[in-house]
Design an enzyme around this catalytic site. Structure first.
Site, mmCIF file in Angstrom:
data_model
loop_
_atom_site.group_PDB
_atom_site.id
_atom_site.type_symbol
_atom_site.label_atom_id
_atom_site.label_comp_id
_atom_site.label_asym_id
_atom_site.label_seq_id
_atom_site.Cartn_x
_atom_site.Cartn_y
_atom_site.Cartn_z
ATOM 1 N N THR A 60 12.102 3.274 1.190
ATOM 2 C CA THR A 60 10.798 2.880 1.716
ATOM 3 C C THR A 60 10.134 1.866 0.790
ATOM 4 O OG1 THR A 60 10.605 5.044 2.747
ATOM 5 C CG2 THR A 60 8.587 3.760 2.552
ATOM 6 N N LYS A 89 -4.334 11.158 -16.004
ATOM 7 C CA LYS A 89 -5.593 11.341 -16.748
ATOM 8 C C LYS A 89 -6.633 12.069 -15.906
ATOM 9 C CE LYS A 89 -4.963 6.879 -19.052
ATOM 10 N NZ LYS A 89 -5.534 5.524 -19.127
ATOM 11 N N ARG A 110 2.480 6.437 -0.832
ATOM 12 C CA ARG A 110 3.244 7.678 -0.601
ATOM 13 C C ARG A 110 2.664 8.756 -1.496
ATOM 14 N NH1 ARG A 110 9.647 8.544 -0.152
ATOM 15 N NH2 ARG A 110 9.118 7.643 1.868
#
Ligand code: NCD
Length: 312
Positions: A60, A89, A110
């Site tokens: 993809t 973080k 994604r």
């Protein structure tokens, strides 16, 4: 050709693609395939696409990036956003999307959580394209799947489709079913391990669309009058614990030489890939094995989609 969700051209769900839009997109993808062979002037010069992937991907991400580069655009990319972006973080998806939208003209996302693409689209100033949200949807895979069916079989009506494998967690299945259910005369045979059945709302939506839905206890039984066998991988990463029974069951749902012998001559076998044992490699040389051709279609289809999302 108009793709819109809210005010911007986000691509979140296969539901956004009625047949007329699919026809236009597939005509454009055909043009893009010719352009890949013959060349042509850049269509998206100076435009930048960001890929923001919080889950692994080969096909993809690379096919989106290849598509953008072949359109004359450019790419900025974070391949493993979960570990290498500010997510580590503690930055929220929403903030990351706001920031990346300042660097790029569209974001291909994604993410492991269902609904993540819709959340991103809600705050993004640039188009967000869903490249898979958990077990939710994978609309661009469904576009290239449907394009493949159309180019292999020459039609989208009256199809007899076997959906095999992990129908509970396979997002490509969820999106493809949405596209297919728009066409007349559809018959879907569900063939997968008991614990990995298609969720009830999806079965209901299929039936409401007028499709005939059947279940089969083995692939051998399911394929005898099929036009398309859509095989999928058990999504082990989405299972809370390994399904021992599903593993045993999986043998009944493998594409083997025996299954190919039962499959009609004009049919095709497809798979979004990666495969991990559910198609015997011996089958690869059979002309009905369409999965590598299917993967190749990812580039022209994503070129057509990007041209539509980012074009004037
Ligand atoms: C699929 C996915 O990520 O949902 N892969 C792909 O994009 N071609 C299928 C899978 O991972 O099994």
């Amino acid at each position: 050709m108009e793709i819109r969700s809210g005010g911007t051209r986000h691509v979140v769900s296969a539901e956004q693609f009625p047949p007329a839009l699919l026809e236009a997109l597939f005509a454009s993808a055909g043009e893009m395939a010719r352009r890949l062979r013959a060349g042509g002037p850049p269509l998206l010069p100076g435009r930048v696409m960001a890929t923001l992937f919080y889950e692994p991907s080969t096909r993809t991400r690379l096919s989106f990036e290849s598509a953008m580069l072949r359109l004359g655009g450019q790419v900025v990319s974070t391949e493993n956003a979960r570990d290498f972006s500010s997510a580590i973080k503690g930055e929220t998806l929403e903030d990351s999307v706001r920031i990346v939208g300042g660097y790029a003209d569209c974001i291909v996302l994604r993410h492991p959580e269902e609904g993540a693409a819709a959340r991103a689209a809600a705050v993004s100033t640039v188009p967000v394209i869903n490249a898979g949200d958990g077990r939710g949807e994978h609309p661009t895979q469904a576009l290239l799947d449907l394009y493949t069916i159309r180019s292999e079989l020459g039609r989208l009506e009256g199809l007899r489709v076997v959906m095999a494998g992990d129908l509970a967690n396979g997002r490509t299945v969820h999106s493809l079913i949405r596209l297919l259910s728009q066409y007349r005369g559809l018959r879907v045979t569900l063939a997968g391990p008991e614990e990995l059945r298609l969720p009830a709302p999806a079965v209901q939506a299929l039936r409401q669309s007028g499709a005939e839905v059947r279940e089969a206890q083995s692939l051998l039984e399911a394929v005898v009058d099929a036009d398309v066998v859509y095989q999928t991988r058990i999504q082990a990463e989405r299972l809370s614990q390994p399904l021992a029974a599903a593993g045993q069951d999986a043998a009944r749902f493998r594409v083997t030489r025996e299954v190919m012998a039962a499959l009609p001559p004009g049919a095709v076998v497809m798979h979004p890939l990666p495969r991990v044992g559910e198609i015997d490699p011996e089958v690869d040389s059979d002309p009905r094995a369409a999965y590598f051709r299917q993967a190749r279609n990812g580039v022209p289809v994503r070129m057509a989609l990007l041209a539509s999302v980012l074009g004037e």
